[in-house]
Design a protein around this motif. Structure first.
Motif, mmCIF file in Angstrom:
data_model
loop_
_atom_site.group_PDB
_atom_site.id
_atom_site.type_symbol
_atom_site.label_atom_id
_atom_site.label_comp_id
_atom_site.label_asym_id
_atom_site.label_seq_id
_atom_site.Cartn_x
_atom_site.Cartn_y
_atom_site.Cartn_z
ATOM 1 N N ALA A 248 0.825 -1.208 0.000
ATOM 2 C CA ALA A 248 0.000 0.000 0.000
ATOM 3 C C ALA A 248 0.860 1.259 0.000
ATOM 4 C CB ALA A 248 -0.936 -0.007 1.202
ATOM 5 N N VAL A 249 1.902 1.286 0.826
ATOM 6 C CA VAL A 249 2.795 2.440 0.874
ATOM 7 C C VAL A 249 3.531 2.599 -0.453
ATOM 8 C CG1 VAL A 249 4.891 3.333 1.962
ATOM 9 C CG2 VAL A 249 3.038 2.439 3.378
ATOM 10 N N ALA A 250 4.010 1.492 -1.022
ATOM 11 C CA ALA A 250 4.703 1.569 -2.315
ATOM 12 C C ALA A 250 3.779 2.066 -3.416
ATOM 13 C CB ALA A 250 5.269 0.201 -2.689
ATOM 14 N N VAL B 144 -10.269 2.627 14.457
ATOM 15 C CA VAL B 144 -10.896 3.953 14.345
ATOM 16 C C VAL B 144 -9.824 5.015 14.150
ATOM 17 C CG1 VAL B 144 -12.232 5.688 15.599
ATOM 18 C CG2 VAL B 144 -12.959 3.297 15.627
ATOM 19 N N LEU B 145 -8.720 4.878 14.874
ATOM 20 C CA LEU B 145 -7.613 5.817 14.727
ATOM 21 C C LEU B 145 -7.031 5.766 13.307
ATOM 22 C CD1 LEU B 145 -5.880 7.854 16.305
ATOM 23 C CD2 LEU B 145 -4.334 5.978 16.815
ATOM 24 N N MET B 146 -6.895 4.577 12.760
ATOM 25 C CA MET B 146 -6.385 4.426 11.394
ATOM 26 C C MET B 146 -7.379 4.954 10.353
ATOM 27 S SD MET B 146 -3.322 3.386 11.227
ATOM 28 C CE MET B 146 -2.900 4.270 12.700
ATOM 29 N N LEU B 147 -8.663 4.876 10.630
ATOM 30 C CA LEU B 147 -9.668 5.466 9.750
ATOM 31 C C LEU B 147 -9.450 6.963 9.659
ATOM 32 C CD1 LEU B 147 -12.487 5.044 8.228
ATOM 33 C CD2 LEU B 147 -13.465 5.847 10.372
ATOM 34 N N PHE B 148 -9.287 7.594 10.811
ATOM 35 C CA PHE B 148 -9.031 9.029 10.842
ATOM 36 C C PHE B 148 -7.695 9.360 10.181
ATOM 37 C CE2 PHE B 148 -7.135 12.679 13.075
ATOM 38 C CZ PHE B 148 -8.034 13.666 12.699
ATOM 39 N N ALA B 149 -6.665 8.568 10.489
ATOM 40 C CA ALA B 149 -5.341 8.811 9.902
ATOM 41 C C ALA B 149 -5.376 8.633 8.389
ATOM 42 C CB ALA B 149 -4.309 7.870 10.524
ATOM 43 N N ILE C 124 -9.690 5.790 -0.183
ATOM 44 C CA ILE C 124 -8.946 4.523 -0.243
ATOM 45 C C ILE C 124 -8.091 4.350 1.009
ATOM 46 C CG2 ILE C 124 -7.085 3.305 -1.450
ATOM 47 C CD1 ILE C 124 -9.678 3.088 -2.926
ATOM 48 N N ALA C 125 -7.383 5.401 1.409
ATOM 49 C CA ALA C 125 -6.535 5.303 2.601
ATOM 50 C C ALA C 125 -7.380 5.092 3.855
ATOM 51 C CB ALA C 125 -5.681 6.566 2.750
ATOM 52 N N ALA C 126 -8.548 5.743 3.914
ATOM 53 C CA ALA C 126 -9.420 5.586 5.085
ATOM 54 C C ALA C 126 -10.013 4.181 5.174
ATOM 55 C CB ALA C 126 -10.539 6.629 5.055
ATOM 56 N N VAL C 127 -10.097 3.480 4.065
ATOM 57 C CA VAL C 127 -10.626 2.117 4.073
ATOM 58 C C VAL C 127 -9.502 1.093 4.278
ATOM 59 C CG1 VAL C 127 -11.728 0.364 2.626
ATOM 60 C CG2 VAL C 127 -12.661 2.673 2.699
ATOM 61 N N VAL C 128 -8.376 1.293 3.607
ATOM 62 C CA VAL C 128 -7.301 0.299 3.620
ATOM 63 C C VAL C 128 -6.599 0.229 4.976
ATOM 64 C CG1 VAL C 128 -5.022 -0.222 2.651
ATOM 65 C CG2 VAL C 128 -6.925 0.315 1.140
ATOM 66 N N LEU C 129 -6.312 1.357 5.593
ATOM 67 C CA LEU C 129 -5.567 1.333 6.861
ATOM 68 C C LEU C 129 -6.316 0.600 7.984
ATOM 69 C CD1 LEU C 129 -3.791 4.809 6.931
ATOM 70 C CD2 LEU C 129 -2.805 2.571 6.490
ATOM 71 N N PRO C 130 -7.617 0.847 8.193
ATOM 72 C CA PRO C 130 -8.302 0.043 9.219
ATOM 73 C C PRO C 130 -8.346 -1.452 8.892
ATOM 74 C CG PRO C 130 -9.586 1.991 8.741
ATOM 75 C CD PRO C 130 -8.486 1.933 7.737
ATOM 76 N N ILE C 131 -8.476 -1.783 7.606
ATOM 77 C CA ILE C 131 -8.474 -3.197 7.229
ATOM 78 C C ILE C 131 -7.128 -3.837 7.557
ATOM 79 C CG2 ILE C 131 -8.520 -4.765 5.246
ATOM 80 C CD1 ILE C 131 -10.724 -2.990 4.071
ATOM 81 N N LEU C 132 -6.034 -3.115 7.299
ATOM 82 C CA LEU C 132 -4.712 -3.637 7.638
ATOM 83 C C LEU C 132 -4.566 -3.840 9.143
ATOM 84 C CD1 LEU C 132 -2.355 -1.659 5.240
ATOM 85 C CD2 LEU C 132 -2.922 -4.075 5.165
ATOM 86 N N VAL C 133 -5.079 -2.904 9.930
ATOM 87 C CA VAL C 133 -5.012 -3.055 11.384
ATOM 88 C C VAL C 133 -5.824 -4.272 11.809
ATOM 89 C CG1 VAL C 133 -5.694 -2.004 13.580
ATOM 90 C CG2 VAL C 133 -4.521 -0.647 11.867
ATOM 91 N N PHE C 134 -6.992 -4.465 11.202
ATOM 92 C CA PHE C 134 -7.823 -5.620 11.531
ATOM 93 C C PHE C 134 -7.111 -6.930 11.187
ATOM 94 C CE2 PHE C 134 -11.000 -8.820 10.369
ATOM 95 C CZ PHE C 134 -11.687 -8.910 11.580
#
Length: 199
Positions: free
Chosen positions: A15-17, A132-137, A107-117
């Motif tokens: 994702a970062v790449a 929730v924090l990753m959603l905001f981030a 996309i970032a708001a969806v992908v980051l919480p999924i990665l944390v999960f």
């Protein structure tokens, strides 16, 4: 457990790449377009391509993100598009539309919480808080990136501006017109100041 951790790290790296590639490819196309503009607006014979309002050839990722941003923009109305356009221009991202940026934010708001999960399993209260924090981030990261890039770009322009003024003064005193002095001075400076002089 270790397999999920490794999978999460790999997904995060991909994702970062992908984000770095998307932003870097856009910058490369912008610099190529700016290098092809010769004597921008100073001659009637020169056909000037419009820098704003045209979309360059996009990658599949950027095309999908733009489609998502346009879909959401039509559905929910404009999300401060003028303000976003000003921030993108200040960052030197002339060909990125506000709708594309909206797509990156979603996309970032969806992908980051999924990665944390995926990494944590989401079974505890702390895991849910992290999601929730990753959603905001994820929602704020692309905008923060643009604002930071704009600040760095403005600081670089401010740092180089005294040299430009000195050079322009010498050229105008030598007999060149101001517009000719600007054309002559543009290649002497590195981006972002040279990009602004060519515009």
């Amino acid at each position: 457990m270790y397999l999920l951790l490794a999978l999460g790290i790999v997904c995060l790296g991909v994702a970062v790449a992908a984000l770095l590639f998307a932003f870097g490819a856009r910058r490369m196309r912008t610099s190529q377009r700016l290098s092809t503009i010769h004597e921008y607006g100073f001659s009637a014979d020169v056909v000037v391509p419009a820098v704003l309002g045209t979309e360059p050839k996009r990658s599949a990722l950027t095309g999908g993100v733009t489609w998502l941003g346009e879909l959401l923009g039509r559905r929910f109305g404009s999300v401060n598009e003028e303000e976003m356009r000003e921030q993108l221009m200040a960052a030197g991202m002339y060909t990125t539309s506000p709708r594309t940026m909206l797509g990156y934010r979603v996309i970032a708001a969806v992908v980051l919480p999924i990665l944390v999960f995926v990494v944590t399993g989401g079974g505890q209260v702390l895991d849910i808080f992290a999601m929730v924090l990753m959603l905001f981030a994820g929602w704020t990261f692309p905008l923060t990136y643009v604002q930071r890039k704009a600040r760095k770009r403005l600081a670089e322009i401010d740092r180089r501006l005294p040299d430009l003024i000195d050079l322009l003064t010498v050229m105008v005193e030598a007999g060149l017109s101001f517009s000719a002095a600007l054309r002559q001075a543009a290649p002497e400076f590195a981006p972002p100041l040279s990009d602004e002089l060519r515009l």
